[in-house]
Each structure stands twice: as structure tokens, then as C-alpha cells.
Design a protein around this motif. Sequence first.
Motif, PDB file in Angstrom:
ATOM      1  N   LYS A  33       0.873  -1.163   0.000  1.00 48.99           N
ATOM      2  CA  LYS A  33       0.000   0.000   0.000  1.00 48.99           C
ATOM      3  C   LYS A  33       0.912   1.215   0.000  1.00 48.99           C
ATOM      4  CE  LYS A  33      -3.897   0.168   2.261  1.00 48.99           C
ATOM      5  NZ  LYS A  33      -4.919   0.262   3.348  1.00 48.99           N
ATOM      6  N   VAL A  34       0.682   2.168  -0.914  1.00 50.05           N
ATOM      7  CA  VAL A  34       1.544   3.338  -1.066  1.00 50.05           C
ATOM      8  C   VAL A  34       0.767   4.585  -0.658  1.00 50.05           C
ATOM      9  CG1 VAL A  34       3.032   4.645  -2.623  1.00 50.05           C
ATOM     10  CG2 VAL A  34       2.711   2.189  -2.984  1.00 50.05           C
ATOM     11  N   LYS A  35       1.339   5.366   0.238  1.00 45.89           N
ATOM     12  CA  LYS A  35       0.674   6.532   0.806  1.00 45.89           C
ATOM     13  C   LYS A  35       0.628   7.692  -0.186  1.00 45.89           C
ATOM     14  CE  LYS A  35       0.333   8.658   5.355  1.00 45.89           C
ATOM     15  NZ  LYS A  35       0.934   8.736   6.689  1.00 45.89           N
ATOM     16  N   SER A  36      -0.445   8.461  -0.114  1.00 45.36           N
ATOM     17  CA  SER A  36      -0.585   9.657  -0.935  1.00 45.36           C
ATOM     18  C   SER A  36       0.157  10.831  -0.308  1.00 45.36           C
ATOM     19  CB  SER A  36      -2.064  10.016  -1.094  1.00 45.36           C
ATOM     20  OG  SER A  36      -2.620  10.345   0.169  1.00 45.36           O
ATOM     21  N   GLY A  37       0.265  11.936  -1.059  1.00 44.57           N
ATOM     22  CA  GLY A  37       0.763  13.192  -0.511  1.00 44.57           C
ATOM     23  C   GLY A  37       2.261  13.375  -0.511  1.00 44.57           C
ATOM     24  N   LEU A  38       3.021  12.458  -1.127  1.00 44.76           N
ATOM     25  CA  LEU A  38       4.476  12.587  -1.122  1.00 44.76           C
ATOM     26  C   LEU A  38       4.915  13.557  -2.214  1.00 44.76           C
ATOM     27  CD1 LEU A  38       5.394   8.798  -0.758  1.00 44.76           C
ATOM     28  CD2 LEU A  38       5.204  10.502   1.047  1.00 44.76           C
ATOM     29  N   TYR A  44       9.181   5.985  -1.252  1.00 44.21           N
ATOM     30  CA  TYR A  44       7.741   5.879  -1.058  1.00 44.21           C
ATOM     31  C   TYR A  44       7.483   5.572   0.415  1.00 44.21           C
ATOM     32  CZ  TYR A  44       8.214   4.785  -6.073  1.00 44.21           C
ATOM     33  OH  TYR A  44       8.551   4.800  -7.407  1.00 44.21           O
ATOM     34  N   LEU A  45       6.294   5.917   0.880  1.00 44.03           N
ATOM     35  CA  LEU A  45       5.860   5.459   2.201  1.00 44.03           C
ATOM     36  C   LEU A  45       4.883   4.313   1.972  1.00 44.03           C
ATOM     37  CD1 LEU A  45       5.432   8.714   4.276  1.00 44.03           C
ATOM     38  CD2 LEU A  45       6.939   6.816   4.786  1.00 44.03           C
ATOM     39  N   VAL A  46       5.199   3.149   2.513  1.00 44.97           N
ATOM     40  CA  VAL A  46       4.445   1.948   2.174  1.00 44.97           C
ATOM     41  C   VAL A  46       4.069   1.165   3.423  1.00 44.97           C
ATOM     42  CG1 VAL A  46       5.708   1.786  -0.014  1.00 44.97           C
ATOM     43  CG2 VAL A  46       6.470   0.425   1.950  1.00 44.97           C
ATOM     44  N   SER A  51       1.837  -5.537   7.900  1.00 45.47           N
ATOM     45  CA  SER A  51       2.323  -4.439   8.735  1.00 45.47           C
ATOM     46  C   SER A  51       1.240  -3.389   8.939  1.00 45.47           C
ATOM     47  CB  SER A  51       3.553  -3.805   8.079  1.00 45.47           C
ATOM     48  OG  SER A  51       3.943  -2.652   8.787  1.00 45.47           O
ATOM     49  N   ASN A  52       1.247  -2.777  10.134  1.00 42.39           N
ATOM     50  CA  ASN A  52       0.347  -1.666  10.422  1.00 42.39           C
ATOM     51  C   ASN A  52       1.062  -0.322  10.411  1.00 42.39           C
ATOM     52  OD1 ASN A  52      -1.967  -3.277  10.866  1.00 42.39           O
ATOM     53  ND2 ASN A  52      -1.229  -3.788  12.923  1.00 42.39           N
ATOM     54  N   GLN A  53       2.390  -0.345  10.195  1.00 47.19           N
ATOM     55  CA  GLN A  53       3.191   0.870  10.237  1.00 47.19           C
ATOM     56  C   GLN A  53       3.647   1.275   8.836  1.00 47.19           C
ATOM     57  OE1 GLN A  53       3.671   2.533  13.117  1.00 47.19           O
ATOM     58  NE2 GLN A  53       2.506   0.964  14.200  1.00 47.19           N
ATOM     59  N   TRP A  54       3.641   2.590   8.588  1.00 49.45           N
ATOM     60  CA  TRP A  54       4.196   3.100   7.341  1.00 49.45           C
ATOM     61  C   TRP A  54       5.713   3.043   7.406  1.00 49.45           C
ATOM     62  CZ3 TRP A  54       1.102   3.713   3.318  1.00 49.45           C
ATOM     63  CH2 TRP A  54      -0.245   3.992   3.514  1.00 49.45           C
ATOM     64  N   GLU A  55       6.328   2.567   6.328  1.00 47.95           N
ATOM     65  CA  GLU A  55       7.782   2.448   6.254  1.00 47.95           C
ATOM     66  C   GLU A  55       8.276   3.081   4.963  1.00 47.95           C
ATOM     67  OE1 GLU A  55       9.161  -1.591   6.908  1.00 47.95           O
ATOM     68  OE2 GLU A  55       7.224  -2.123   7.791  1.00 47.95           O
ATOM     69  N   LYS A  56       9.541   3.486   4.960  1.00 47.93           N
ATOM     70  CA  LYS A  56      10.125   4.069   3.756  1.00 47.93           C
ATOM     71  C   LYS A  56      10.643   2.967   2.828  1.00 47.93           C
ATOM     72  CE  LYS A  56      11.311   8.658   5.433  1.00 47.93           C
ATOM     73  NZ  LYS A  56      12.358   9.691   5.609  1.00 47.93           N
ATOM     74  N   GLY A 143      -0.437   9.231  13.825  1.00 51.76           N
ATOM     75  CA  GLY A 143       0.830   8.642  13.423  1.00 51.76           C
ATOM     76  C   GLY A 143       2.042   9.443  13.842  1.00 51.76           C
ATOM     77  N   PHE A 144       1.822  10.567  14.544  1.00 52.88           N
ATOM     78  CA  PHE A 144       2.920  11.438  14.962  1.00 52.88           C
ATOM     79  C   PHE A 144       3.228  11.175  16.435  1.00 52.88           C
ATOM     80  CE2 PHE A 144       4.253  16.164  15.672  1.00 52.88           C
ATOM     81  CZ  PHE A 144       5.594  15.797  15.603  1.00 52.88           C
ATOM     82  N   ASP A 145       4.372  10.582  16.715  1.00 51.76           N
ATOM     83  CA  ASP A 145       4.796  10.285  18.087  1.00 51.76           C
ATOM     84  C   ASP A 145       5.574  11.492  18.612  1.00 51.76           C
ATOM     85  OD1 ASP A 145       5.371   9.058  20.468  1.00 51.76           O
ATOM     86  OD2 ASP A 145       6.971   7.794  19.672  1.00 51.76           O
ATOM     87  N   TYR A 146       4.835  12.518  19.000  1.00 45.70           N
ATOM     88  CA  TYR A 146       5.432  13.799  19.404  1.00 45.70           C
ATOM     89  C   TYR A 146       6.100  13.687  20.761  1.00 45.70           C
ATOM     90  CZ  TYR A 146       5.622  18.670  20.983  1.00 45.70           C
ATOM     91  OH  TYR A 146       6.029  19.883  21.475  1.00 45.70           O
ATOM     92  N   GLN A 147       7.294  14.296  20.885  1.00 43.04           N
ATOM     93  CA  GLN A 147       8.022  14.349  22.149  1.00 43.04           C
ATOM     94  C   GLN A 147       8.352  15.800  22.456  1.00 43.04           C
ATOM     95  OE1 GLN A 147      11.088  11.350  20.728  1.00 43.04           O
ATOM     96  NE2 GLN A 147      10.971  10.815  22.886  1.00 43.04           N
ATOM     97  N   GLU A 148       8.024  16.235  23.660  1.00 43.41           N
ATOM     98  CA  GLU A 148       8.397  17.587  24.063  1.00 43.41           C
ATOM     99  C   GLU A 148       9.916  17.708  24.146  1.00 43.41           C
ATOM    100  OE1 GLU A 148       5.654  20.065  26.644  1.00 43.41           O
ATOM    101  OE2 GLU A 148       5.502  18.092  27.589  1.00 43.41           O
ATOM    102  N   GLY A 149      10.406  18.939  23.947  1.00 45.53           N
ATOM    103  CA  GLY A 149      11.842  19.179  23.976  1.00 45.53           C
ATOM    104  C   GLY A 149      12.481  19.092  22.610  1.00 45.53           C
TER     105      GLY A 149
END
Length: 297
Positions: A33-38, A44-46, A51-56, A143-149
Motif C-alpha cells: 500500500k503506497v501513501k498519498s501526498g508525497l 515511497y511510504l508503504v 504491517s500496520n506501520q508506514w515504512e520508507k 501517526g505522529f509520536d510527538y516528544q516535548e523538547g
Amino acid sequence: MKKSSIQHLLLMFLALLLPYQNLLAQRSSFRLKVKSGLSKAPPYLVKYYNSNQWEKFYAKILKFDYDPKFEYHIKVLKHKNDSHPRYSLMKIISKSLMQNTEVRIWEVGENYVYAPKHEQMKCLQIKSDKSNKWEYLSAPIHGFDYQEGYRYRVRVKKTKRGDTDSFNYSLIDILSKERTNELPSVAAFLARFKWNLLQLNGKDVSSSKASMGFDAKNGTIEGTTGCNIFWGAFHIKGNKITFNHIASTMRSCNTIHIENEFFQIFEQKKIQFDIAEQTLNLYYDGKLVMMFGLERE
């Protein structure tokens, strides 16, 4: 026909079949599966089938004419006849147009902030390439694993929810991630306001015009006792706040008694604090020693 002749024909057939067997062994297929918006692909993001995670996916897929407005489900052929595998498109299984979708590149601030408009304590600070002004984002970026700092630069897909005026946001990729400081989100909240001193050791000192401001990015403070300007550093850990390297101008004034008490408290190393309603309260030995009120912009 003699048995030896049959064996000879069988060996000849196997010899003819061997190159095709080798060719098949050097080829395999899989689905992506190839992600849109690149904005640029590859990479590619696939997602792989398991898999449940997007990978390069960095390799070029021959015959695949990628259009960022679409999300794809494709079948890919892998060629293994040399030291560097090659990939080519076998089939587009599905191709979905991402309607009501935009791709944005944002800078994301290093701390959560409080946004009174949204009545939420934890909002992201975002800024686009076309603006110098920080804005608040109360919705999550999926999908954004945000970290403060950390200060981020991200590519995000913004999708309108049906016929409403609200949007969903999902991460396409992280373009950069840089550590800035380790101050918690409450520091970013403190930095949004000027804090005027209301009480000092139980006395009403609101007429003194003493105040303080915080710089969350650099971990510094600056203010006035109502007479002299002071500056220094601060550090927050849990419900403890420490003021370090405090310095001030040396102007002589008639409010010196406020200054002495003011700086005596700032010199203490075990100051507790809380934020209640619209006040910043400092405690020493369990007693309220300073109360600041926020001044809205």
C-alpha cells in the motif's frame, strides 16, 4: 521405446526447463500500500501486507507513475538477477483519489501549550512556511509520536471530514527533529503571559508593579521588582521551580523592603509551585510566599 531412450528424453527436457526454473527462482512478487501526498518519490511510504506501520521504501519501482493525489494498492515484482535487486510494477490493484485533502509542511514547537480558545491544556504549536506566526492545533496528528523538547519539521496530510468544517490530520513523514530544551509544557504556558506580583509573604503588594516574564525556549526569566530590573534562569521539575544566576540593576529606590523579601525567596532551592485559576503561586516550607497574577495580551 527403450527405457534408455525415455531417460535420455527426460534429461533433455529437464535441461531445457532449468533456465526457466532459475529465472523463476530469481523473481518474486509482493503487495504494497503506497501513501498519498508525497512531494518526491522514491522514497515511497508503504505498508506491507502484514504491517500496520508506514515504512520508507527507497528503491525506484519501474513502470509505476506515482501521483501524490492518490493512494495505491499495488503488486510489485522483485528481480534478483544481480547484486542490486530491481523492482517493477506488475499490477495496480486499487487507486483511490484523496478528495478534500491537502499536504502541509509545518514546523512544530518543542512544547505543548495551553490554548484558552480551545479550552485545552495540551495543544501543539504549528507554523507553516508561509507564516511567521505560531498557531494552535488542538486536534491530534495521527501517526505522529510527538516528544516535548524537540523542534520538528513535518509533512502532514490534512483531510476535510465530509461536509463539516473540521479536519483530520495524519503524518506523512518527519523532515527533521532537533532537541531544543527539556522544560515541560507548563513552562510554555508560563511564557505566554506577563506575571504581576500580587502578594508577598501574605501582604498585598499589587501596587508595587513588580512583575516577571518567562522564556521557555531559553529557560530564562526577566522582570522588575517595581524598582530594579532583574534577570536569570529557571528550571522546573515536577512541582518544583528553581531560580538560578539571578542578577539585577542597582538602582536606589523606596521599595527596597520589597526587593529584599523578593530576592530572599528566589534564592531558596526548594520552592514548590502551582497554577490555580489565573495565578502562579510559590510555596516555601508549605507556606504561600508569592502570588503572581497573569496579565493577558
